[in-house]
Every structure is written in structure tokens, then in C-alpha cells.
Scaffold this active site. Sequence first.
Site, PDB file in Angstrom:
ATOM      1  CB  ALA A 192       8.470  -4.394  10.181  1.00 47.46           C
ATOM      2  CG  HIS A 198      -3.088   3.056  -1.941  1.00 47.89           C
ATOM      3  ND1 HIS A 198      -2.687   2.949  -0.720  1.00 47.89           N
ATOM      4  CD2 HIS A 198      -4.017   2.407  -2.711  1.00 47.89           C
ATOM      5  CE1 HIS A 198      -3.496   2.161  -0.211  1.00 47.89           C
ATOM      6  NE2 HIS A 198      -4.067   1.509  -1.277  1.00 47.89           N
ATOM      7  CB  THR A 257      -1.248  -2.756   6.667  1.00 51.69           C
ATOM      8  OG1 THR A 257      -2.405  -1.812   6.652  1.00 51.69           O
ATOM      9  CG2 THR A 257      -1.205  -3.851   6.423  1.00 51.69           C
ATOM     10  CD  GLN A 295      -2.192  -0.749   2.341  1.00 51.32           C
ATOM     11  OE1 GLN A 295      -4.109  -0.256   2.687  1.00 51.32           O
ATOM     12  NE2 GLN A 295      -1.997  -1.850   3.801  1.00 51.32           N
ATOM     13  CB  VAL A 354       3.097   6.226  -2.373  1.00 52.95           C
ATOM     14  CG1 VAL A 354       1.647   5.846  -2.832  1.00 52.95           C
ATOM     15  CG2 VAL A 354       3.513   6.878  -1.246  1.00 52.95           C
ATOM     16  CG  ASP A 355       7.804   3.721   0.815  1.00 51.02           C
ATOM     17  OD1 ASP A 355       8.402   2.423   0.226  1.00 51.02           O
ATOM     18  OD2 ASP A 355       7.861   3.075   2.002  1.00 51.02           O
ATOM     19  CB  CYS A 409      -0.396  14.876 -24.825  1.00 52.74           C
ATOM     20  SG  CYS A 409      -0.559  14.832 -23.197  1.00 52.74           S
ATOM     21  CD  GLU A 438       0.620   1.164  17.904  1.00 56.63           C
ATOM     22  OE1 GLU A 438      -0.665   1.223  17.986  1.00 56.63           O
ATOM     23  OE2 GLU A 438       1.208   1.669  18.273  1.00 56.63           O
TER      24      GLU A 438
HETATM   25  P1  NAD Z   1      -1.030   2.662   9.166  1.00 56.13           P
HETATM   26  O1  NAD Z   1      -0.313   4.476   8.664  1.00 56.13           O
HETATM   27  O2  NAD Z   1      -2.389   3.434   8.963  1.00 56.13           O
HETATM   28  O3  NAD Z   1      -1.045   2.368  10.152  1.00 56.13           O
HETATM   29  C1  NAD Z   1       0.673   1.529   9.935  1.00 56.13           C
HETATM   30  C2  NAD Z   1       0.857   0.488  11.707  1.00 56.13           C
HETATM   31  O4  NAD Z   1       2.316   0.449  11.199  1.00 56.13           O
HETATM   32  C3  NAD Z   1       0.302   0.720  12.678  1.00 56.13           C
HETATM   33  O5  NAD Z   1      -0.889  -0.648  12.792  1.00 56.13           O
HETATM   34  C4  NAD Z   1       1.417   0.176  13.135  1.00 56.13           C
HETATM   35  O6  NAD Z   1       0.903  -0.049  14.350  1.00 56.13           O
HETATM   36  C5  NAD Z   1       1.925  -0.378  12.355  1.00 56.13           C
HETATM   37  N1  NAD Z   1       4.439  -0.448  12.297  1.00 56.13           N
HETATM   38  C6  NAD Z   1       4.888   0.797  13.298  1.00 56.13           C
HETATM   39  N2  NAD Z   1       5.934   0.915  13.119  1.00 56.13           N
HETATM   40  C7  NAD Z   1       6.278  -0.230  12.483  1.00 56.13           C
HETATM   41  C8  NAD Z   1       6.991  -1.343  12.531  1.00 56.13           C
HETATM   42  N3  NAD Z   1       8.141  -0.567  12.753  1.00 56.13           N
HETATM   43  N4  NAD Z   1       6.976  -2.131  11.658  1.00 56.13           N
HETATM   44  C9  NAD Z   1       5.901  -2.786  11.739  1.00 56.13           C
HETATM   45  N5  NAD Z   1       4.717  -2.065  11.965  1.00 56.13           N
HETATM   46  C10 NAD Z   1       4.638  -1.025  12.204  1.00 56.13           C
HETATM   47  O7  NAD Z   1      -0.390   2.790   7.232  1.00 56.13           O
HETATM   48  P2  NAD Z   1      -1.254   1.734   6.729  1.00 56.13           P
HETATM   49  O8  NAD Z   1      -2.087   0.975   6.876  1.00 56.13           O
HETATM   50  O9  NAD Z   1      -0.450   1.607   5.681  1.00 56.13           O
HETATM   51  O10 NAD Z   1      -2.380   3.186   5.578  1.00 56.13           O
HETATM   52  C11 NAD Z   1      -2.463   4.170   5.122  1.00 56.13           C
HETATM   53  C12 NAD Z   1      -2.164   3.958   3.522  1.00 56.13           C
HETATM   54  O11 NAD Z   1      -1.509   5.503   4.113  1.00 56.13           O
HETATM   55  C13 NAD Z   1      -1.498   3.627   2.387  1.00 56.13           C
HETATM   56  O12 NAD Z   1      -2.487   3.256   2.273  1.00 56.13           O
HETATM   57  C14 NAD Z   1      -0.303   3.807   2.395  1.00 56.13           C
HETATM   58  O13 NAD Z   1      -0.644   3.907   1.329  1.00 56.13           O
HETATM   59  C15 NAD Z   1      -0.112   5.585   2.288  1.00 56.13           C
HETATM   60  N6  NAD Z   1       0.833   5.698   3.738  1.00 56.13           N
HETATM   61  C16 NAD Z   1       1.690   5.269   2.544  1.00 56.13           C
HETATM   62  C17 NAD Z   1       3.290   5.754   3.004  1.00 56.13           C
HETATM   63  C18 NAD Z   1       4.553   5.049   1.776  1.00 56.13           C
HETATM   64  O14 NAD Z   1       4.261   5.207   1.495  1.00 56.13           O
HETATM   65  N7  NAD Z   1       5.832   4.836   3.061  1.00 56.13           N
HETATM   66  C19 NAD Z   1       3.397   6.226   4.846  1.00 56.13           C
HETATM   67  C20 NAD Z   1       1.942   7.071   5.427  1.00 56.13           C
HETATM   68  C21 NAD Z   1       0.830   6.403   4.037  1.00 56.13           C
HETATM   69 ZN    ZN Z   2       0.356  12.704 -22.174  1.00 50.57          ZN
END
Ligand code: NAD
Ligand code: ZN
Length: 227
Positions: free
Chosen positions: A220, A108, A177, A90, A92-93, A139, A204
Site C-alpha cells: 500500500a 472497530h 485487508t 477496520q 484501531v491504530d 459518573c 497477497e
Molecule cells: P489481517 O492481519 O488479517 O490481514 C492483513 C492483510 O494485509 C493481509 O491480507 C496482508 O497480505 C496484507 N498486507 C500486508 N502488508 C501489506 C502492505 N504493505 N500493503 C498492503 N497490504 C498488506 O488484517 P485485517 O484484514 O485488517 O483484519 C484483522 C483485524 O484485526 C481487523 O479487524 C483490525 O481491526 C484488527 N487489527 C488492526 C490493526 C491496526 O489497527 N493497525 C492491526 C492488527 C489487527
Molecule cells: Zn460515565
Amino acid sequence: MKARSVVALTGAGISAESGVPTFRGGGSAVWKGMPFDQISSARMVRENLPEVWEWFDYRRGVLRDCRPNPAHFALAEWKRRFAEFTLVTQNVDDLHRAAGSDDVIELHGNIQRSRCTRCGKSFDIAGIVPHEPDRCDDCGSKVRPDVVLFGEMLPYDAFETAERMARKCDLFFVIGTSALVYPAVGLAEIAKHHGAFLVEINPEETPMSDVCDVTIRAKAGEFVPLL
Ligand code: NAD
Ligand code: ZN
């Protein structure tokens, strides 16, 4: 039993140890007084694209110093470890790709790409802050960030492939997530419904925790490389 087909679904938490702020972890929820679901919306692209770019270029600037962590690198190795491995994110980084995963399913989109608002041609803008080019070289139309914004659909092909792999896998990991974002988290439920063993890795509790067969309360970057 040895798992043959494995899927890992990752969220913002897998990049937390790389220094990328999670959404609900705070930090970047408001930009110039605007909540992120307003500045990152389909409506803002229509009404004020320069402002959207200012926000995304700011985020890309923050990402410039972020590197993949041991969890990203470990998942890049899983391709060799299992007969079939599918990485779905999910995020985008672009950190999975930076770690060597070359066929990530990006639900995403990717903040390091831009896309033409008219013909859809995409441009790799990794390392280029602010983004360049500003207009499509085919274009001449304006380009926008190649990410799924609030009010937009997920890319159909990416989701369909992820869903197919979720249906056939026998082991499914949910890593970092909050499990609040649909339909992405629905993938874990599809996998479960079709008999897969579900493992969650998150420091969590989440709404997925009860559904999972095993939940591992760990970071992670510390735990995934041990698997
Ligand atoms: P979220 O921010 O809602 O949740 C993050 C989750 O990661 C939490 O449940 C938290 O407990 C857990 N977490 C925190 N530290 C951790 C670690 N060290 N190891 C494992 N888990 C850990 O994120 P989401 O569920 O991905 O949803 C947010 C939306 O926002 C997504 O759709 C995403 O596309 C976007 N988003 C992306 C980025 C990115 O690309 N890095 C950053 C922020 C949000
Ligand atoms: Zn174009």
C-alpha cells in the site's frame, strides 16, 4: 469515465509499513499465553478489566513510535480529489487521523480512546500510556478501551453509514485487508452488487481477489501514492 463517489476500506495491511504488526502476520497473536481473541474479548472486560488494559496499554506503547506512511497520507488527500470520498477502516491504530483524515469511519473503534462502561462517555487518550483517566469523570464508573472486541457488535451508526456509501459508490478500494473479517468485508460485496468497480491492493491473494475487477499485488505505501 470519472468516478464521482469513491470508498476505500482499509485493514491492518495499510499500517504494516508503519511498523504496526498485522494480526495474521504474526508478532502479537499471543499475550501472556493467552490467544488474542481471548484477551481482546467482551468476556475479559467483564471478568478482568485490569488485564485487558495491561494488554491494550502495551499495544499503545508499541504504537507510540509508529507514524503514518505514504498510503495514509495519500488517502487523506483523496477528500479533495473526488466529489465524494469515504474512508472506512477496520484499524484501531489512529494512523488515518494522524495523517490528516478527519472523518474516518472506524468500524472497530480506536485504541487511542477509552469509553465509560456505564454512560458511554469517551476520552481521548492519545499519547497517554498507561491510559488516564482510569474512571469516568461524569459518573465515576470504570473505563474500557473504545474498541470492538471479540463477541461484540460493530457500532451501528458507523456500519450503517459505511453500508450506505458502499451502495452508492462507483469505485471501491479494498486495501490491506485479509478479507476474512465479516461484516466489514461484506461492504465490498455490497458495493459490487450495486455496480461499483472493485480494486484490491494487497501483496497477497485474499478471498476478495476473485471478486475484484482489478487486483494489484503491491504494498500500500508504495502503490497508493501513485494512483
Ligand atoms: P489481517 O492481519 O488479517 O490481514 C492483513 C492483510 O494485509 C493481509 O491480507 C496482508 O497480505 C496484507 N498486507 C500486508 N502488508 C501489506 C502492505 N504493505 N500493503 C498492503 N497490504 C498488506 O488484517 P485485517 O484484514 O485488517 O483484519 C484483522 C483485524 O484485526 C481487523 O479487524 C483490525 O481491526 C484488527 N487489527 C488492526 C490493526 C491496526 O489497527 N493497525 C492491526 C492488527 C489487527
Ligand atoms: Zn460515565
